[in-house]
Design a protein around this motif. Structure first.
Motif, PDB file in Angstrom:
ATOM      1  N   ALA A 109      46.065  73.384 -19.478  1.00  0.00           N
ATOM      2  CA  ALA A 109      45.814  72.111 -18.421  1.00  0.00           C
ATOM      3  C   ALA A 109      46.125  70.782 -19.076  1.00  0.00           C
ATOM      4  CB  ALA A 109      44.647  72.462 -17.636  1.00  0.00           C
ATOM      5  N   THR A 110      45.347  70.585 -20.246  1.00  0.00           N
ATOM      6  CA  THR A 110      45.710  69.384 -20.713  1.00  0.00           C
ATOM      7  C   THR A 110      46.881  68.939 -21.422  1.00  0.00           C
ATOM      8  OG1 THR A 110      44.381  70.224 -22.785  1.00  0.00           O
ATOM      9  CG2 THR A 110      42.924  68.962 -21.165  1.00  0.00           C
ATOM     10  N   ILE A 111      47.736  70.025 -22.002  1.00  0.00           N
ATOM     11  CA  ILE A 111      48.871  69.546 -22.418  1.00  0.00           C
ATOM     12  C   ILE A 111      49.728  69.263 -21.592  1.00  0.00           C
ATOM     13  CG2 ILE A 111      50.674  70.959 -23.721  1.00  0.00           C
ATOM     14  CD1 ILE A 111      48.632  69.800 -25.673  1.00  0.00           C
ATOM     15  N   ALA A 140      56.761  63.513 -12.392  1.00  0.00           N
ATOM     16  CA  ALA A 140      57.033  64.837 -12.962  1.00  0.00           C
ATOM     17  C   ALA A 140      55.904  65.956 -12.668  1.00  0.00           C
ATOM     18  CB  ALA A 140      56.868  64.475 -14.453  1.00  0.00           C
ATOM     19  N   THR A 141      54.693  65.470 -12.486  1.00  0.00           N
ATOM     20  CA  THR A 141      53.487  66.104 -12.027  1.00  0.00           C
ATOM     21  C   THR A 141      53.861  66.969 -10.865  1.00  0.00           C
ATOM     22  OG1 THR A 141      52.081  64.907 -13.589  1.00  0.00           O
ATOM     23  CG2 THR A 141      51.087  66.534 -11.901  1.00  0.00           C
ATOM     24  N   GLY A 332      47.748  70.823 -11.032  1.00  0.00           N
ATOM     25  CA  GLY A 332      48.240  69.366 -10.584  1.00  0.00           C
ATOM     26  C   GLY A 332      47.169  68.575 -10.448  1.00  0.00           C
ATOM     27  N   ILE A 333      46.148  68.993 -10.210  1.00  0.00           N
ATOM     28  CA  ILE A 333      45.044  67.765  -9.610  1.00  0.00           C
ATOM     29  C   ILE A 333      44.542  67.196 -11.155  1.00  0.00           C
ATOM     30  CG2 ILE A 333      42.612  67.613  -8.933  1.00  0.00           C
ATOM     31  CD1 ILE A 333      43.123  69.327  -6.688  1.00  0.00           C
ATOM     32  N   ILE A 334      44.273  68.414 -11.906  1.00  0.00           N
ATOM     33  CA  ILE A 334      43.743  68.178 -13.415  1.00  0.00           C
ATOM     34  C   ILE A 334      44.686  67.210 -14.036  1.00  0.00           C
ATOM     35  CG2 ILE A 334      43.097  69.055 -15.594  1.00  0.00           C
ATOM     36  CD1 ILE A 334      42.324  71.313 -14.430  1.00  0.00           C
ATOM     37  N   THR A 335      45.925  67.511 -13.842  1.00  0.00           N
ATOM     38  CA  THR A 335      46.997  66.760 -14.498  1.00  0.00           C
ATOM     39  C   THR A 335      47.167  65.138 -14.152  1.00  0.00           C
ATOM     40  OG1 THR A 335      48.324  68.706 -14.980  1.00  0.00           O
ATOM     41  CG2 THR A 335      49.475  66.667 -15.016  1.00  0.00           C
TER      42      THR A 335
END
Length: 460
Positions: A109-111, A140-141, A332-335
């Motif tokens: 998720a972080t990457i 891009a996300t 998507g939200i985390i990104t």
């Protein structure tokens, strides 16, 4: 690496199940690994360690290789259709199996945030200078999220070509740069002392974590006793060779301080302006496909945790076509939140903390197997538990070199996973979702499995 007497034959697979071959495994492993780890982190590593960045990549690669051997002995004991992390539940406990899977979910998720930010940097720097990096990263996300809510097969068909293009361009840059390398370029190998080398090595740890996608699909691989070890080791060797060649070519450019588009900066000096554009194109393709691969991998982890009953079933909800929309939207939200944070080094450090926690637990499980004289059918290592114990110490030694705030954040996010693990006991009515997740896994019809089978050698 020795094997148990019975390990020469793989676990029999159901004849109706299509399985994943060596080429598909390595393509996914290298495709996931070689992304931001070379196009952005290489510049950061040189900024921290100078020419000593070569040592940093070697140190990180050696530590990861030790951990990879632990992964091999654990995941080759996975049952047919089971994740390579599954045996940890038997060797240690279901809680520790969950910790490993959750840590890799956090890492993925972080990457993703780091990769889409790198994509934005290269796209703005070389193709859309009027656009902002933040806007391009958010676009891009959105694109990667939409792809994973729909036509993942389209992206999967292109993945082999994307991997081939970026590897060819990086190889061209590396060979060209090595012809320009002079002894004077290496005259001061440690301009910032050993501290810079070890700080860079700790930051580069996550640059080699792409092989975990192979572990995740271990139970669905053709002849896993042979294919999985080969795929993991090949992924690390190929990725490490690319990293070293790229860093040496960057050093040959004579630049001492790189921006986020460091590889293209160096390519402009070494190869000319056209080289910078070509490498930037490879970077855009690589980081975007890498982000997509991490969404696939992270969603697969969530689906397997739902099937195990480790997390609330709501996280495994999917469309009629099998797209896990809750997991994808959560990613998507985390990104978006991490992109808005606008601190790439912090994001990478948090990803490293999660990866190191997972590596330590897997290596402990491998050490337990070593103390028990390698029971069961699977790979074995020489010298009993010595190599896994060394892997535990080597992985743990990376933690002090990371940013304290990132270390604390990574630990806290792991604890959040523990809360989810406990919450599963209070979630009723999720049997249908868990049963559906199990059917997808059994039939190799999860998004990751379908994508892997799209590779030329993804079928038996």
């Amino acid at each position: 690496m020795a094997k148990s007497p019975s390990s020469s034959s793989s676990t029999p697979a159901s004849p109706h199940k299509p399985q994943i071959g060596l080429v598909a495994c390595v393509a996914f492993g290298v495709g996931t690994t070689v992304g931001g780890g070379v196009f952005t982190l290489s510049g950061t590593a040189v900024n921290l360690a100078g020419p000593g960045a070569v040592l940093s990549y070697i140190i990180a690669g050696l530590v990861m290789s030790l951990c990879a051997l632990s992964f091999i002995v654990v995941c080759t004991r996975a049952e047919d259709g089971e994740s390579g992390y599954g045996p940890i539940g038997t060797i240690l406990s279901p809680l520790w199996r969950f910790v490993v899977m959750w840590a890799f979910y956090l890492n993925g998720a972080t990457i993703i945030a780091y990769l889409v930010t790198s994509f934005g940097e290269y796209l703005r720097g070389y193709f859309l200078p009027a656009a902002g990096t933040l806007v391009l990263a958010l676009a891009a996300t959105a694109l990667v999220t939409l792809l994973n809510l729909g036509p993942t097969a389209v992206v999967a068909r292109a993945e082999t070509w994307v991997v081939g293009i970026k590897l060819a361009l990086l190889l061209l840059f590396a060979v060209w740069g090595l012809t320009e390398l002079r002894p004077d370029d290496l005259a001061r190998p440690l301009p910032r002392g050993t501290g810079g080398v070890f700080s860079a090595a700790a930051l580069l740890f996550t640059a080699y974590t792409g092989f975990n996608v192979i572990t995740n699909m271990a139970g669905s691989v053709k002849n896993p006793r042979k294919t999985v070890p080969r795929a993991i080791l090949l992924t690390i060797l190929v990725s490490g060779a690319i990293y070293l060649g790229t860093v040496l070519a960057m050093i040959a450019s004579g630049i001492t301080t790189f921006t986020a588009t460091g590889v293209s900066q160096a390519a402009e000096i070494v190869m000319g302006p056209w080289g910078g554009v070509l490498v930037a194109l490879a970077a855009c393709l690589s980081t975007l496909s890498g982000a997509n691969a991490n969404v696939l991998g992270a969603s697969e982890v969530i689906l397997r945790m739902v099937a195990r009953g480790d997390v609330p079933p709501a996280l495994g909800r999917h469309t009629r076509k099998g797209h896990p929309y809750v997991s994808v939207l959560l990613l998507g939200i985390i990104t978006v939140l991490l992109v808005l944070l606008n601190d790439t080094t912090f994001v990478v450090s948090v990803a490293n903390v999660a990866a190191i926690i997972a590596m330590i637990v897997v290596s402990i499980a491998a050490a337990v197997l070593g103390f028990r004289k390698w029971p069961g059918d699977g790979a074995r290592l020489p010298w009993g538990p010595a190599i896994p114990v060394l892997a535990v110490l080597a992985a743990a030694s990376q933690l002090p070199s990371l940013d304290p705030a990132a270390l604390l954040t990574g630990v806290l996010l792991t604890v959040v996973g523990g809360v989810l693990y406990l919450a599963r006991h209070y979630d009723r009515g999720g049997r249908g979702t868990r049963a559906s997740a199990n059917r997808q896994i059994d039939n190799l019809s999860t998004p990751l499995m379908r994508a892997a089978r799209r590779h030329p050698s993804g079928r038996p």
